[in-house]
Design an enzyme around this catalytic site. Structure first.
Site, PDB file in Angstrom:
ATOM      1  CG  ASP A  12      -1.788   1.207   1.341  1.00  0.00           C
ATOM      2  OD1 ASP A  12      -2.288   1.659   0.285  1.00  0.00           O
ATOM      3  OD2 ASP A  12      -1.991   1.733   2.445  1.00  0.00           O
ATOM      4  CB  SER A  13       0.168   4.804  -0.502  1.00  0.00           C
ATOM      5  OG  SER A  13      -0.885   4.901   0.439  1.00  0.00           O
ATOM      6  CB  CYS A  75      -3.074   0.614  -2.579  1.00  0.00           C
ATOM      7  SG  CYS A  75      -3.064   2.351  -3.018  1.00  0.00           S
ATOM      8  CD  GLU A 153       0.732   6.418   6.009  1.00  0.00           C
ATOM      9  OE1 GLU A 153       1.962   6.464   6.112  1.00  0.00           O
ATOM     10  OE2 GLU A 153       0.120   5.361   5.768  1.00  0.00           O
ATOM     11  CB  CYS A 184      -9.080   4.796   1.021  1.00  0.00           C
ATOM     12  SG  CYS A 184      -7.379   5.065   1.562  1.00  0.00           S
ATOM     13  CG  HIS A 186      -4.562   4.824   4.763  1.00  0.00           C
ATOM     14  ND1 HIS A 186      -4.115   4.390   3.542  1.00  0.00           N
ATOM     15  CD2 HIS A 186      -3.466   5.221   5.454  1.00  0.00           C
ATOM     16  CE1 HIS A 186      -2.783   4.516   3.502  1.00  0.00           C
ATOM     17  NE2 HIS A 186      -2.367   5.025   4.646  1.00  0.00           N
TER      18      HIS A 186
HETATM   19  N1  DGL Z   1      -4.588   3.282   1.059  1.00  0.00           N
HETATM   20  C1  DGL Z   1      -4.642   3.630  -0.312  1.00  0.00           C
HETATM   21  C2  DGL Z   1      -5.982   3.356  -0.936  1.00  0.00           C
HETATM   22  O1  DGL Z   1      -6.575   2.405  -0.620  1.00  0.00           O
HETATM   23  C3  DGL Z   1      -4.097   4.905  -0.777  1.00  0.00           C
HETATM   24  C4  DGL Z   1      -4.025   6.017   0.081  1.00  0.00           C
HETATM   25  C5  DGL Z   1      -3.210   7.144  -0.437  1.00  0.00           C
HETATM   26  O2  DGL Z   1      -1.992   7.050  -0.328  1.00  0.00           O
HETATM   27  O3  DGL Z   1      -3.786   8.119  -0.904  1.00  0.00           O
HETATM   28  O4  DGL Z   1      -6.456   4.052  -1.760  1.00  0.00           O
END
Ligand code: DGL
Length: 253
Positions: A12-13, A75, A153, A184, A186
């Site tokens: 993931d990011s 992600c 984060e 997302c 996160h």
């Molecule tokens: N967690 C990621 C997602 O599901 C990306 C979040 C990001 O870095 O913008 O989209």
């Protein structure tokens, strides 16, 4: 040639994909995992599709060099823009992506009002909208959340700052939604804050269990399931050690 004992790479990011890793470990506790969070380059969701594709391909290459048998793109943003290139670059690795679970939400509320909360890049791609086609009476509200990844984060996912951000972003929807898609990886970590803002009546949907089920199915049909592992290694591109600590904490939550 992939072997059963080879690890599953998950990326993931940043720390968000830990919500998917959690579902994978629950479904397949006997697998070995390498999780890579690209926190040095987060967020992906406000970058151009080309930038996200380049970053996702660089991370996938790192994991491929560690001999992963499968790659879970944990992600939504990377899945929305980089899936074809990832598959073309790694034809021998089983690749599974994640999309906002709009289909599941719409099947549950076919005449309801459904919010889709996701990063600006995922929302702009609209790749997931095909899932709503069988439910023409469902009303879908697309809600980009540009700074929510940064809040997670920074480990501030269960704080007044998260409540204030979400209260402001979701003000037009309070009392109006039947369901909210957490589009997302996160966002499952802000579920408590979302509950405080939206109340108990709204159903939340996220794609992590579906992604774990899909990964299981693909490995099963390739005869690559492992029941004798159980190692989880977490890596992060950021030099800040707090991100590894945060990743461990989120995995255990
Ligand atoms: N967690 C990621 C997602 O599901 C990306 C979040 C990001 O870095 O913008 O989209």
């Amino acid at each position: 040639m992939a072997k059963r004992s080879d690890p599953i790479g998950v990326f993931d990011s940043g720390v968000g994909g830990i919500s998917v890793l959690r579902a994978l470990v629950q479904k397949m506790p006997g697998e070995n995992y390498i999780y890579f969070g690209d926190s040095a380059n987060a967020p992906y969701g406000t970058r151009t599709p080309q930038e996200v594709t380049d970053l996702a391909c660089a991370v996938a290459e790192k994991l491929a060099q560690q001999g992963v048998k499968a790659l879970v793109v944990a992600c939504n943003t990377s899945t929305a823009v980089a899936m074809e290139k990832l598959k073309a670059e790694h034809p021998d690795i089983t690749i599974v992506g994640i999309e906002p679970s709009v289909g599941l939400a719409a099947a549950s509320y076919p005449t309801g009002r459904i919010g889709v909360l996701a990063t600006p890049t995922t929302i702009a791609g609209r790749r997931f909208m095909y899932q709503a086609e069988p439910y023409p009476q469902a009303r879908i509200d697309l809600i980009p959340a540009p700074n929510l990844v940064e809040i997670v984060e920074a480990g501030k996912y269960d704080t007044e700052e998260a409540d204030a951000y979400l209260g402001n972003l979701l003000a037009p929807y309070i009392g109006k939604l039947d369901a909210l898609v957490l589009g997302c990886t996160h966002y499952p970590f802000v579920e408590k804050a979302l509950r405080r803002v939206l109340g108990d009546r709204v159903a939340f949907f996220d794609g992590s269990s579906l992604t774990a089920a899909e990964t299981y199915e693909k490995l099963r049909s390739a005869d690559l399931l492992n029941e004798n592992g159980g190692n989880v290694r977490i890596e992060n591109s950021s030099a800040d050690k707090k991100l590894l600590e945060l990743s461990m904490k989120l995995l255990e939550e």
